[in-house]
Design a protein around this motif. Sequence first.
Motif, short mmCIF file in Angstrom:
data_model
loop_
_atom_site.label_atom_id
_atom_site.label_comp_id
_atom_site.label_asym_id
_atom_site.label_seq_id
_atom_site.Cartn_x
_atom_site.Cartn_y
_atom_site.Cartn_z
N ASP A 132 0.48 -8.94 8.60
CA ASP A 132 -0.05 -9.18 9.92
C ASP A 132 1.08 -9.87 10.97
O ASP A 132 1.83 -10.41 10.36
CB ASP A 132 -1.07 -10.25 9.74
CG ASP A 132 -1.92 -10.51 10.92
OD1 ASP A 132 -1.43 -10.96 11.92
OD2 ASP A 132 -2.98 -10.43 10.63
N PRO A 133 0.99 -9.40 12.04
CA PRO A 133 2.04 -9.71 12.94
C PRO A 133 2.10 -11.25 13.32
O PRO A 133 3.24 -11.56 13.89
CB PRO A 133 1.72 -8.99 14.44
CG PRO A 133 0.77 -7.85 13.85
CD PRO A 133 0.32 -8.22 12.77
N GLU A 169 13.25 -6.11 -1.28
CA GLU A 169 12.40 -5.55 -2.04
C GLU A 169 12.18 -3.94 -1.56
O GLU A 169 11.72 -3.05 -2.36
CB GLU A 169 10.72 -5.89 -1.41
CG GLU A 169 10.66 -7.33 -1.77
CD GLU A 169 10.58 -7.59 -3.36
OE1 GLU A 169 10.27 -6.83 -4.12
OE2 GLU A 169 10.72 -8.85 -3.78
N GLY A 170 12.98 -3.42 -0.68
CA GLY A 170 13.28 -2.02 -0.41
C GLY A 170 11.78 -1.18 0.07
O GLY A 170 11.64 -0.07 -0.33
N LEU A 171 10.92 -1.97 0.86
CA LEU A 171 9.68 -1.62 1.39
C LEU A 171 9.88 -1.00 2.58
O LEU A 171 10.55 -1.84 3.56
CB LEU A 171 8.71 -2.50 1.08
CG LEU A 171 8.30 -2.97 -0.25
CD1 LEU A 171 7.57 -4.13 -0.31
CD2 LEU A 171 7.59 -1.71 -1.17
N LYS A 172 9.08 -0.14 3.01
CA LYS A 172 8.81 0.26 4.65
C LYS A 172 7.76 -0.81 5.02
O LYS A 172 7.21 -1.20 4.20
CB LYS A 172 8.27 1.55 4.84
CG LYS A 172 9.22 2.83 4.48
CD LYS A 172 8.66 3.99 4.77
CE LYS A 172 9.85 5.10 4.49
NZ LYS A 172 9.23 6.44 4.99
N LEU A 173 8.11 -1.27 6.28
CA LEU A 173 7.33 -2.34 6.57
C LEU A 173 6.45 -1.85 7.97
O LEU A 173 6.78 -1.17 8.82
CB LEU A 173 8.23 -3.47 7.12
CG LEU A 173 7.46 -4.99 7.81
CD1 LEU A 173 6.79 -5.36 6.71
CD2 LEU A 173 8.64 -5.71 8.17
N GLU A 174 5.12 -2.28 7.70
CA GLU A 174 4.26 -2.06 8.74
C GLU A 174 3.67 -3.18 9.44
O GLU A 174 2.77 -4.04 8.43
CB GLU A 174 3.11 -1.02 8.57
CG GLU A 174 2.15 -0.71 9.73
CD GLU A 174 1.01 0.36 9.25
OE1 GLU A 174 -0.12 0.45 9.66
OE2 GLU A 174 1.34 1.14 8.25
N TRP A 175 3.51 -3.57 10.56
CA TRP A 175 2.93 -4.78 11.16
C TRP A 175 1.59 -4.30 11.54
O TRP A 175 1.37 -3.25 12.32
CB TRP A 175 3.75 -5.29 12.53
CG TRP A 175 5.06 -5.53 11.98
CD1 TRP A 175 6.44 -5.02 12.35
CD2 TRP A 175 5.46 -6.92 11.28
NE1 TRP A 175 7.25 -5.90 11.79
CE2 TRP A 175 6.88 -7.00 11.16
CE3 TRP A 175 4.81 -7.89 10.36
CZ2 TRP A 175 7.69 -7.86 10.64
CZ3 TRP A 175 5.36 -8.92 9.98
CH2 TRP A 175 7.00 -8.85 9.94
N GLU A 195 0.92 -1.05 -0.08
CA GLU A 195 0.11 0.10 0.06
C GLU A 195 0.90 1.25 -0.21
O GLU A 195 1.55 1.64 1.03
CB GLU A 195 -0.86 -0.04 1.40
CG GLU A 195 -1.72 1.39 1.46
CD GLU A 195 -2.44 1.39 2.60
OE1 GLU A 195 -3.92 1.17 2.56
OE2 GLU A 195 -1.92 1.22 3.84
N LYS A 196 0.83 2.03 -1.08
CA LYS A 196 1.32 3.35 -1.18
C LYS A 196 3.08 2.99 -0.95
O LYS A 196 3.71 3.85 0.03
CB LYS A 196 0.95 4.25 -0.09
CG LYS A 196 -0.52 4.58 -0.51
CD LYS A 196 -1.07 5.71 0.51
CE LYS A 196 -2.28 5.86 0.13
NZ LYS A 196 -3.09 6.73 1.34
N GLY A 197 3.62 1.95 -1.56
CA GLY A 197 5.07 1.73 -1.40
C GLY A 197 5.46 1.26 -0.04
O GLY A 197 6.62 1.35 0.28
N LYS A 198 4.41 0.60 0.76
CA LYS A 198 4.75 0.28 2.11
C LYS A 198 4.26 -1.04 2.15
O LYS A 198 3.11 -1.43 1.62
CB LYS A 198 3.96 1.02 3.10
CG LYS A 198 4.08 0.63 4.61
CD LYS A 198 3.55 1.57 5.45
CE LYS A 198 1.80 1.84 5.09
NZ LYS A 198 1.41 2.80 5.91
#
Length: 186
Positions: free
Chosen positions: A29-30, A45-51, A22-25
């Motif tokens: 799921d944790p 992949e060079g992505l920012k990660l959000e759990w 989503e939008k480069g991120k």
Amino acid sequence: MNGIQIRNNRIFYYGNQAGYIEKGKAVVDPLFQNEEIQSHLTEKEGLKLEWRNGTYARLANGSLDPEGNGPLLKNCRVWQLKPDADVMMKFIGYEELQEQFGEPDPKNYRVVYDGEVETNDLEQLFAKFNLDHPPGYEGHSLSISDVVELYDDSGSSFHYVDRFGFREISFQTSGQEQSQSPQINM
């Protein structure tokens, strides 16, 4: 076979839909939180990660955009009266609150949950926050006088839990509270 794949903006971990782009991120799921997936998504992949809790369930039940452009559902915050709020404000209907205290004031409330859930339907949310509290929920079961906020990038709507059902209200929180995740204080 590579255990981690990205297809159609979906992140697969050994065949399981673990998250989406989503939008480069990468939103994952944790449940799948480990060094392998973390390093693959951030380094390779060079992505920012959000759990983000509930992502796996939302992917499994089809609550995400079929094009893989992220969630169709809004996020949810549950606001409950602070322990030091006037006891007479607690567990009363909207009309009674308005007569005795005026409109619900965000200064009297605290956030007890901020995250994703599987639905935007207020009645289903009421059942969820009474019977099946999601991880991270820090409040009592959803009750009269609580406020449910549904929000996304386009804004928020606030719903007072009334004697029967919900009443949409104007609940003007400061921009700071809406732009960053509130601290959950007990």
